[in-house]
Design a protein around this motif. Structure first.
Motif, PDB file in Angstrom:
ATOM      1  N   CYS A 261       0.699  -1.258  -0.021  1.00  0.00           N
ATOM      2  CA  CYS A 261      -0.181   0.001  -0.070  1.00  0.00           C
ATOM      3  C   CYS A 261       0.816   1.186   0.095  1.00  0.00           C
ATOM      4  O   CYS A 261       0.565   2.209  -0.726  1.00  0.00           O
ATOM      5  CB  CYS A 261      -0.940   0.092   1.239  1.00  0.00           C
ATOM      6  SG  CYS A 261      -2.096  -1.282   1.182  1.00  0.00           S
ATOM      7  N   GLU A 262       1.849   1.236   0.689  1.00  0.00           N
ATOM      8  CA  GLU A 262       2.861   2.335   0.793  1.00  0.00           C
ATOM      9  C   GLU A 262       3.688   2.765  -0.525  1.00  0.00           C
ATOM     10  O   GLU A 262       3.989   3.735  -1.020  1.00  0.00           O
ATOM     11  CB  GLU A 262       4.001   2.211   1.841  1.00  0.00           C
ATOM     12  CG  GLU A 262       3.449   2.319   3.312  1.00  0.00           C
ATOM     13  CD  GLU A 262       4.290   1.784   4.205  1.00  0.00           C
ATOM     14  OE1 GLU A 262       5.707   1.529   3.839  1.00  0.00           O
ATOM     15  OE2 GLU A 262       4.130   1.533   5.551  1.00  0.00           O
ATOM     16  N   ALA A 263       3.746   1.610  -1.312  1.00  0.00           N
ATOM     17  CA  ALA A 263       4.313   1.579  -2.783  1.00  0.00           C
ATOM     18  C   ALA A 263       3.208   1.956  -3.951  1.00  0.00           C
ATOM     19  O   ALA A 263       3.446   1.935  -4.966  1.00  0.00           O
ATOM     20  CB  ALA A 263       5.160   0.121  -3.001  1.00  0.00           C
ATOM     21  N   GLY A 264       2.113   2.214  -3.428  1.00  0.00           N
ATOM     22  CA  GLY A 264       0.936   2.299  -4.246  1.00  0.00           C
ATOM     23  C   GLY A 264       0.167   1.261  -5.025  1.00  0.00           C
ATOM     24  O   GLY A 264      -0.358   1.605  -5.901  1.00  0.00           O
ATOM     25  N   ILE A 265       0.253   0.207  -4.383  1.00  0.00           N
ATOM     26  CA  ILE A 265      -0.163  -0.876  -4.831  1.00  0.00           C
ATOM     27  C   ILE A 265      -1.291  -1.216  -3.930  1.00  0.00           C
ATOM     28  O   ILE A 265      -0.987  -1.681  -2.795  1.00  0.00           O
ATOM     29  CB  ILE A 265       0.620  -2.053  -4.907  1.00  0.00           C
ATOM     30  CG1 ILE A 265       1.828  -1.627  -6.039  1.00  0.00           C
ATOM     31  CG2 ILE A 265      -0.002  -3.459  -5.386  1.00  0.00           C
ATOM     32  CD1 ILE A 265       3.287  -2.707  -5.951  1.00  0.00           C
ATOM     33  N   SER A 266      -2.454  -1.404  -4.513  1.00  0.00           N
ATOM     34  CA  SER A 266      -3.672  -1.556  -3.584  1.00  0.00           C
ATOM     35  C   SER A 266      -3.644  -3.172  -3.249  1.00  0.00           C
ATOM     36  O   SER A 266      -3.721  -4.274  -3.842  1.00  0.00           O
ATOM     37  CB  SER A 266      -4.755  -1.502  -4.431  1.00  0.00           C
ATOM     38  OG  SER A 266      -6.104  -2.029  -3.924  1.00  0.00           O
ATOM     39  N   ALA A 267      -3.772  -3.218  -1.768  1.00  0.00           N
ATOM     40  CA  ALA A 267      -3.576  -4.475  -1.140  1.00  0.00           C
ATOM     41  C   ALA A 267      -4.507  -4.690   0.128  1.00  0.00           C
ATOM     42  O   ALA A 267      -4.359  -3.789   0.778  1.00  0.00           O
ATOM     43  CB  ALA A 267      -2.075  -4.980  -0.900  1.00  0.00           C
ATOM     44  N   THR A 268      -4.814  -5.880   0.424  1.00  0.00           N
ATOM     45  CA  THR A 268      -5.185  -6.229   1.914  1.00  0.00           C
ATOM     46  C   THR A 268      -4.613  -7.584   2.270  1.00  0.00           C
ATOM     47  O   THR A 268      -3.902  -8.342   1.470  1.00  0.00           O
ATOM     48  CB  THR A 268      -6.748  -6.255   1.822  1.00  0.00           C
ATOM     49  OG1 THR A 268      -7.112  -6.445   3.164  1.00  0.00           O
ATOM     50  CG2 THR A 268      -7.126  -7.545   0.960  1.00  0.00           C
ATOM     51  N   PHE A 269      -4.818  -8.130   3.603  1.00  0.00           N
ATOM     52  CA  PHE A 269      -4.226  -9.364   3.985  1.00  0.00           C
ATOM     53  C   PHE A 269      -5.214 -10.316   4.509  1.00  0.00           C
ATOM     54  O   PHE A 269      -6.378  -9.827   4.986  1.00  0.00           O
ATOM     55  CB  PHE A 269      -2.979  -8.916   4.963  1.00  0.00           C
ATOM     56  CG  PHE A 269      -3.442  -8.382   6.304  1.00  0.00           C
ATOM     57  CD1 PHE A 269      -3.863  -9.260   7.288  1.00  0.00           C
ATOM     58  CD2 PHE A 269      -3.785  -7.257   6.367  1.00  0.00           C
ATOM     59  CE1 PHE A 269      -4.109  -8.682   8.369  1.00  0.00           C
ATOM     60  CE2 PHE A 269      -4.053  -6.447   7.622  1.00  0.00           C
ATOM     61  CZ  PHE A 269      -4.253  -7.411   8.678  1.00  0.00           C
ATOM     62  N   TYR A 270      -4.892 -11.596   4.633  1.00  0.00           N
ATOM     63  CA  TYR A 270      -6.056 -12.637   5.163  1.00  0.00           C
ATOM     64  C   TYR A 270      -4.968 -13.729   5.557  1.00  0.00           C
ATOM     65  O   TYR A 270      -4.060 -14.122   5.120  1.00  0.00           O
ATOM     66  CB  TYR A 270      -6.642 -13.097   3.604  1.00  0.00           C
ATOM     67  CG  TYR A 270      -7.624 -14.070   3.865  1.00  0.00           C
ATOM     68  CD1 TYR A 270      -9.086 -13.618   3.691  1.00  0.00           C
ATOM     69  CD2 TYR A 270      -7.201 -15.502   4.175  1.00  0.00           C
ATOM     70  CE1 TYR A 270     -10.157 -14.838   3.891  1.00  0.00           C
ATOM     71  CE2 TYR A 270      -8.421 -16.539   4.395  1.00  0.00           C
ATOM     72  CZ  TYR A 270      -9.621 -16.017   4.074  1.00  0.00           C
ATOM     73  OH  TYR A 270     -10.888 -16.948   4.156  1.00  0.00           O
ATOM     74  N   HIS A 271      -5.811 -14.037   6.905  1.00  0.00           N
ATOM     75  CA  HIS A 271      -5.210 -15.302   7.601  1.00  0.00           C
ATOM     76  C   HIS A 271      -6.324 -15.821   8.641  1.00  0.00           C
ATOM     77  O   HIS A 271      -7.338 -15.046   8.557  1.00  0.00           O
ATOM     78  CB  HIS A 271      -3.881 -15.129   8.282  1.00  0.00           C
ATOM     79  CG  HIS A 271      -4.272 -13.925   9.258  1.00  0.00           C
ATOM     80  ND1 HIS A 271      -4.767 -14.155  10.844  1.00  0.00           N
ATOM     81  CD2 HIS A 271      -3.478 -12.404   9.409  1.00  0.00           C
ATOM     82  CE1 HIS A 271      -4.668 -12.789  11.410  1.00  0.00           C
ATOM     83  NE2 HIS A 271      -3.987 -12.112  10.509  1.00  0.00           N
ATOM     84  N   ALA A 272      -6.166 -17.155   9.075  1.00  0.00           N
ATOM     85  CA  ALA A 272      -7.140 -17.837   9.800  1.00  0.00           C
ATOM     86  C   ALA A 272      -7.558 -17.273  11.131  1.00  0.00           C
ATOM     87  O   ALA A 272      -8.827 -17.377  11.566  1.00  0.00           O
ATOM     88  CB  ALA A 272      -6.588 -19.284  10.047  1.00  0.00           C
ATOM     89  N   GLY A 273      -6.654 -16.110  11.538  1.00  0.00           N
ATOM     90  CA  GLY A 273      -6.863 -15.677  12.832  1.00  0.00           C
ATOM     91  C   GLY A 273      -7.794 -14.543  12.797  1.00  0.00           C
ATOM     92  O   GLY A 273      -8.280 -13.907  13.873  1.00  0.00           O
ATOM     93  N   LEU A 274      -8.160 -13.967  11.381  1.00  0.00           N
ATOM     94  CA  LEU A 274      -9.137 -12.662  11.422  1.00  0.00           C
ATOM     95  C   LEU A 274     -10.492 -13.118  11.612  1.00  0.00           C
ATOM     96  O   LEU A 274     -10.931 -14.358  11.581  1.00  0.00           O
ATOM     97  CB  LEU A 274      -9.171 -12.225   9.969  1.00  0.00           C
ATOM     98  CG  LEU A 274      -7.714 -11.602   9.478  1.00  0.00           C
ATOM     99  CD1 LEU A 274      -7.845 -11.374   8.210  1.00  0.00           C
ATOM    100  CD2 LEU A 274      -7.418 -10.438  10.343  1.00  0.00           C
ATOM    101  N   ASP A 275     -11.265 -12.368  12.157  1.00  0.00           N
ATOM    102  CA  ASP A 275     -12.806 -12.530  12.345  1.00  0.00           C
ATOM    103  C   ASP A 275     -13.543 -13.081  10.748  1.00  0.00           C
ATOM    104  O   ASP A 275     -13.063 -12.594  10.004  1.00  0.00           O
ATOM    105  CB  ASP A 275     -13.397 -11.294  12.729  1.00  0.00           C
ATOM    106  CG  ASP A 275     -15.251 -11.342  13.162  1.00  0.00           C
ATOM    107  OD1 ASP A 275     -15.027 -11.784  14.246  1.00  0.00           O
ATOM    108  OD2 ASP A 275     -15.835 -11.500  12.264  1.00  0.00           O
TER     109      ASP A 275
END
Length: 647
Positions: A261-275
């Motif tokens: 995101c800081e580099a201007g690339i749209s991104a999000t994250f995902y893992h089993a611990g998230l709601d």
């Protein structure tokens, strides 16, 4: 059943004119009542192979799959098509499970999805005996093999189901299986009256259909990267379109997403611990192209139907070629050019070596964890049989000064040895109970229109909410109220804060259950099949992964296909190896474990004394033959007893 009937069902429900690959052969085989094993790569259309014959058969097709999110998605999709589908998994109330099972008995369900853990339930087994079952489908069938990269003890329950339904055929499906695993799947799923435990007996009970695992549109690339983050940004700036980046840890997914995101690339994250609601929202944003890059652990991807992924990048190295092949295969499922890139450096080799000791800690350490577990729950010697406990790994590690990775591994070893059942993360459905009376509820003034909709939907769909907690299906309530799941989640939290109801969000909770009375620590036995043999197998998979990452002499696609038993392969002409040697066909003799090991030793570019070959744990004769070949063909050089790699 004639092929034309199957085609008619395919056209009616899915709109396709004909089957592709080996779908027709698998469907005809299981439709004729034969035990069938289908090996199809990711994106090969596995679901069609059991959904079509299920619609053409009398009774209920039982589909065993470990992926709760996938079964929920598939049930919703099938229902939209007008197909009677249902699912049973942890988190459902007893009443909901009984209703679903009785619907199966009375012919109201054509396809029933079941998690493997459910197979050992007495309620399920009792109801099953009264069902008309058309056939059993075992998805992710490699999970039943002790030699598979993702072995799950709960899959072994399937053999018991076959005893209850001796005349019901089985369809086993997998996208990642070596020849050894293919043989083991057939052995474990063999009909009750056929023993395939002896290698002297032919494996003739299954019709086996295998699609080539070759992906002609997918270019495999290994990039030697000193600075992985810089390389990652460079690749994403040069390969346009949707992307997945796989990382090893939950923390790393967040760090990498923030970096992008800081580099201007749209991104999000995902893992089993998230709601669950957060995960669903992020997955939806990525699938609808609101976010370009999904940075995730291996918890993301199973059942994801997004065909236009242009690149899958592994910033960390997986444990096995099976895992890598499956995750990389999520790129380019639309048939257009795509890339699977592994970023690799010397640190990865060290980390992979450490995973062997992390995954198989010393036996004394495993016994110590068993002892500490008993202290943690106050379970005395000779007691604890079938006792079940919620397991907080952080609290346990803090109490006994352990590290979570080794504890997790020790519990899995104890699970395989039969002392405990360790469920890493059991999906507990959201629960709700009203904290005010019905009359008080009707007199409420300060509630928003959406809150009122949610309260009405809860009262309409669930009984006894004023007396006890009820499990609720958040996605169902959200759709009834015309809300997004994230909106419903916030409304339920607000209603909870206003003390109108008590909302317990969905969460994943690990559990430990004692399968036998607690033993004295010194009596805990860890036999070779549980420890030494599996450790050796794990080490082999690690070494195969390292060999793939460091072998820059043999086509990447060819290396992967050979690993999965496809001997008749060819150079892909698009991987990094093929493009760096466009006019040079490297001999197949280089593609051996011994040659890989020697080239790997020299991969750092420094000379190594020939005596260092003694440290390589491979047969001496084969190692000498590989050394002689590599020297003769000038892949490596020898001077004054030192070996060096050709530049």
């Amino acid at each position: 059943m004639r092929v034309e009937n199957y085609r008619e069902v395919l056209r009616q429900y899915w709109g396709y004119d004909d089957f592709r690959g080996i779908q027709r052969e698998i469907i005809e085989s299981i439709g004729s009542g034969h035990d069938t094993l289908g090996l199809m790569p990711t994106g090969g259309g596995k679901s069609i192979t059991f959904q079509v014959p299920a619609l053409c058969s009398e009774g209920t097709c039982i589909v065993i799959t470990p992926l709760i999110a996938l079964m929920k998605d598939q049930v919703q999709h099938l229902r939209r098509l007008g197909i009677r589908a249902a699912a049973i998994y942890s988190g459902l109330s007893r009443e909901e499970i009984i209703t679903t099972l009785e619907n199966c008995i009375f012919g109201g369900v054509t396809i029933l999805y079941v998690s493997p853990e459910r197979l050992s339930s007495e309620l399920f087994r009792t109801k099953l005996r009264h069902m008309k079952v058309s056939f059993i489908t075992v998805d992710e069938a490699h999970c039943i093999s002790q030699w598979g990269y993702d072995f799950r003890p709960s899959y072994l329950q399937i053999a018991d189901i076959r005893k209850d339904l001796p005349d019901v055929p089985v369809l086993a499906l997998t996208a990642t299986a070596t020849p050894q695993v293919v043989e083991d799947i057939q052995s474990k799923l063999a009909p009750p009256d056929i023993s395939l435990t002896s290698h002297l007996l032919p494996l003739t009970s299954f019709n086996v259909f295998k699609m080539s695992f070759e992906r002609k549109n997918l270019a495999y690339v290994v990039r030697q990267a000193t600075d992985k983050r810089e390389q990652l940004i460079h690749i994403l700036n040069n390969v346009k379109g949707c992307a997945i980046v796989y990382a090893r840890s939950r923390r790393r997914t967040k760090e990498v997403a923030e970096l992008l995101c800081e580099a201007g690339i749209s991104a999000t994250f995902y893992h089993a611990g998230l709601d669950t609601v957060v995960k669903d929202q992020r997955q939806r944003d990525w699938q609808e192209d609101k976010v370009r890059v999904m940075v995730a652990t291996n918890a993301f991807g199973m059942g994801i139907d997004k065909p236009d992924v242009r690149v899958v990048i592994h910033i960390d190295c997986p444990d096995s070629l099976e895992a890598y092949f499956q995750e990389a295969g999520r790129a380019g499922r639309d048939g257009r050019k795509a890339y699977a890139v592994l970023l690799y450096n010397d640190a990865d080799h060290r980390k992979l070596d450490k995973r062997i000791s992390d995954t198989f800690p010393e036996k004394e350490y495993v016994r110590k964890v068993y002892e500490h577990l008993a202290y943690f729950y106050q379970v005395g010697v000779g007691s604890g049989y079938h006792a079940t406990f919620e397991f907080n790994i952080d609290k346990f590690c803090h109490a006994f000064r352990h590290f979570p990775i080794q504890v997790d591994s020790a519990l899995k070893i104890l699970n395989r040895a039969g002392y405990i059942e360790y469920t890493e993360e059991q999906d507990n459905q959201a629960r709700v109970m009203f904290t005010i009376g019905r009359n008080e509820l009707y007199r409420l003034e300060h509630v928003s229109p959406n809150e009122e909709k949610v309260i009405t939907a809860l009262l309409r769909n669930y009984g006894g909410l004023f007396v006890d907690y009820n499990f609720i299906d958040e996605s169902f309530i959200a759709s009834q109220c015309g809300l997004q799941p994230q909106q419903l989640y916030m409304i339920l939290k607000n209603l909870s804060e206003k003390h109108i109801l008590h909302f317990i969000p969905q969460k994943k909770t690990p559990y430990v259950r004692y399968l036998q009375r607690r033993e004295n620590t010194e009596n805990v036995q860890l036999p070779p099949m549980v420890y030494e043999e599996r450790k050796a197998q794990f080490r082999e998979r690690i070494y195969a992964m390292v060999a793939y990452a460091t072998n820059d002499h043999v086509c990447r696609s060819r290396q992967l296909l050979r690993y999965f038993g496809e001997e008749d392969s060819h150079d892909c002409q698009q991987c990094d190896v093929c493009l760096s040697h466009p006019h040079h066909q490297v001999s197949e003799a280089v593609n051996t474990p011994e040659a890989h090991a020697i080239l790997e030793l020299l991969a750092d570019g420094k000379p190594h004394h020939i005596t260092e070959l003694r440290d390589i744990q491979l047969p001496t004769e084969a190692l000498n033959a590989a050394l002689e070949y590599l020297l003769r063909e000038e892949y490596i050089f020898q001077e004054d007893g030192f070996l060096s790699k050709k530049l």
